[in-house]
Design a protein around this motif. Sequence first.
Motif, short mmCIF file in Angstrom:
data_model
loop_
_atom_site.label_atom_id
_atom_site.label_comp_id
_atom_site.label_asym_id
_atom_site.label_seq_id
_atom_site.Cartn_x
_atom_site.Cartn_y
_atom_site.Cartn_z
N ALA A 18 0.84 -1.20 0.00
CA ALA A 18 0.00 0.00 0.00
C ALA A 18 0.88 1.25 0.00
O ALA A 18 0.60 2.23 -0.72
N PHE A 19 1.96 1.21 0.78
CA PHE A 19 2.89 2.35 0.82
C PHE A 19 3.53 2.56 -0.55
O PHE A 19 3.59 3.69 -1.06
N VAL A 20 4.01 1.46 -1.15
CA VAL A 20 4.65 1.56 -2.47
C VAL A 20 3.64 2.10 -3.49
O VAL A 20 3.98 2.92 -4.35
N SER A 21 2.38 1.65 -3.37
CA SER A 21 1.35 2.08 -4.32
C SER A 21 1.09 3.57 -4.21
O SER A 21 1.05 4.29 -5.21
N GLY A 24 4.20 5.37 -5.27
CA GLY A 24 4.40 5.19 -6.71
C GLY A 24 3.46 6.07 -7.52
O GLY A 24 3.88 6.75 -8.46
N LEU A 25 2.19 6.07 -7.13
CA LEU A 25 1.21 6.88 -7.88
C LEU A 25 1.51 8.37 -7.77
O LEU A 25 1.46 9.10 -8.76
N GLY A 27 4.41 9.60 -7.21
CA GLY A 27 5.65 9.81 -7.98
C GLY A 27 5.37 9.90 -9.47
O GLY A 27 5.91 10.78 -10.16
N VAL A 28 4.52 9.01 -9.98
CA VAL A 28 4.24 9.03 -11.42
C VAL A 28 3.50 10.31 -11.80
O VAL A 28 3.86 10.99 -12.77
N PHE A 29 2.48 10.66 -10.99
CA PHE A 29 1.72 11.89 -11.30
C PHE A 29 2.63 13.12 -11.24
O PHE A 29 2.58 13.98 -12.12
N THR A 31 5.92 13.31 -11.56
CA THR A 31 6.93 13.34 -12.62
C THR A 31 6.29 13.76 -13.94
O THR A 31 6.83 14.60 -14.67
N LEU A 32 5.12 13.18 -14.24
CA LEU A 32 4.47 13.54 -15.50
C LEU A 32 3.99 15.00 -15.45
O LEU A 32 3.94 15.67 -16.49
N ALA A 33 3.66 15.48 -14.24
CA ALA A 33 3.27 16.89 -14.12
C ALA A 33 4.45 17.79 -14.48
O ALA A 33 4.27 18.85 -15.12
N VAL A 34 5.64 17.39 -14.10
CA VAL A 34 6.83 18.18 -14.46
C VAL A 34 6.99 18.18 -15.99
O VAL A 34 7.27 19.21 -16.60
N PHE A 35 6.77 17.01 -16.61
CA PHE A 35 6.87 16.94 -18.09
C PHE A 35 5.82 17.87 -18.72
O PHE A 35 6.09 18.54 -19.72
N PHE B 104 -1.59 13.24 -18.22
CA PHE B 104 -2.01 12.74 -16.91
C PHE B 104 -2.72 11.39 -16.99
O PHE B 104 -2.78 10.66 -16.01
N PHE B 114 -0.37 -0.96 -9.29
CA PHE B 114 -0.34 -0.85 -7.83
C PHE B 114 -1.48 -1.64 -7.19
O PHE B 114 -1.29 -2.25 -6.14
N ILE B 361 8.08 5.31 -15.90
CA ILE B 361 8.25 6.05 -14.64
C ILE B 361 7.71 5.19 -13.49
O ILE B 361 8.33 5.09 -12.42
N MET B 365 9.60 3.90 -10.22
CA MET B 365 9.11 4.12 -8.85
C MET B 365 9.10 2.80 -8.07
O MET B 365 9.51 2.74 -6.91
N LEU B 369 11.13 2.16 -4.73
CA LEU B 369 10.42 2.08 -3.45
C LEU B 369 10.44 0.69 -2.82
O LEU B 369 10.50 0.56 -1.59
#
Lengths: 53, 375
Positions: A18-21, A24-25, A27-29, A31-35, B104, B114, B361, B365, B369
């Motif tokens: 659950a922590f990784v999820s 991870g989510l 992190g992905v959001f 990172t893609l927001a930076v792109f 997004f 996940f 990505i 992650m 993690l």
Amino acid sequence: MNIDVQSLREAGATVQAAFVSLGGLIGVFSTLAVFYLIIRASEAFGRRSPTNE
Amino acid sequence: MQDVFIGFSAVGWRELVMFAVGGALIWLAVRKEYEPMLLLPIGFGAILVNLPLSVVWEHEGAAGFLKVLYDGGIANELFPILIFIAVGAMIDFGPLFKNPAMIFFGAAAQLGIFATMIIATLLGFDLKAAAAIGIIGAADGPTAIYVANKFARDYLGPISVAAYSYMALVPLIQPPVIRMLTTKRERTIRMTYHETGVPRWLKILFPISVTLVAGFVAPISAPLVGSLMFGNLIRESGVLERLSQTAQNELAYLVTLLLGITIGSSMRADKFLNVTTLMILGMGLVAFVFDTAGGVLFAKLINLFLPTDKKINPMIGACGISAFPMSARVIQKMAAEEERGNIILMHAIGANVSGQLGSIIAGGMVLALVPLVAG
């Protein structure tokens, strides 16, 4: 922070997953927001640039 | 005399079942044309490695040619990296630059990774194995192979087969999930598309920026992101046309050929024929369902905040998975079936290429993690 990681390591696999999820989510959001911002900023710069093709 | 018939005496029912599995994969490739470039070599590799004495893997202490390929291309992750260079050279980020908000969906549609990881732990898998199984939801073969090789090498065979099989089955998996989560009215939403030029410098700057950002945010993802973006830079630079064509054709075909048969060699009967394999195949399907649901529901959420004339067709969200360009084609076909003349292909492609970014990505992650919490 070290204590938190230690408690996660001692937690069950599902809690760890659950922590990784969550991490991870986020992190992905993010990172893609930076792109996204890079593309938008490039567009804005491109509109002002006289060399825009 | 006994040596003459050793081939017959050394084969058991498990090997015979694996011949059938290999044959079924070849049948799917030839008859149904499901990812034939991968499933055919995988199927034949599965037959080869289960032949009596498994000489192609190892014989009398010497490595066979499949083991040499495995050690030289999978165990050290070389083949997935080379495939990423080829894929990068094939990707045109143009549709994404024209509608950057689509990016997004490339994040939302990673939900399957996940969700499946959590489900796998509930079924008794440890975190590393669960992460490797969840990554099937990346809908991206090389990423699945890369992560599985790091975390659960024993499951590499079923994970790879699941990843490639379900990618081929996207036209069957996605439509019912989308129909279940959307109304007819939502599926007929039209989206305007403005054909605008994308400056060349942006196309060149983008792969470099993505590599730098990903390298700082998740350094462990650098091999995945870096190779994909290297291929893309070759394509977009405009001065390496021959290298770009080589990456898109010769490199892609050659590595795919070797990758498939080598993956097949990981399907040895003693490792493949068990309940775990069936569970992995089942969870792979769950991952694709959650991916699709994640993208669609995210689009519906965004629509709550958009004015009526700016609403997004929620089917676009399903294209956030990495199966490119199949997912975009499926969604366009659905849109046209729902309402004749409704063209959302370019938006769908924008979301679909974002899925390729999102999947690597997400892979990065997971790679960062999981060791942190699993120790």
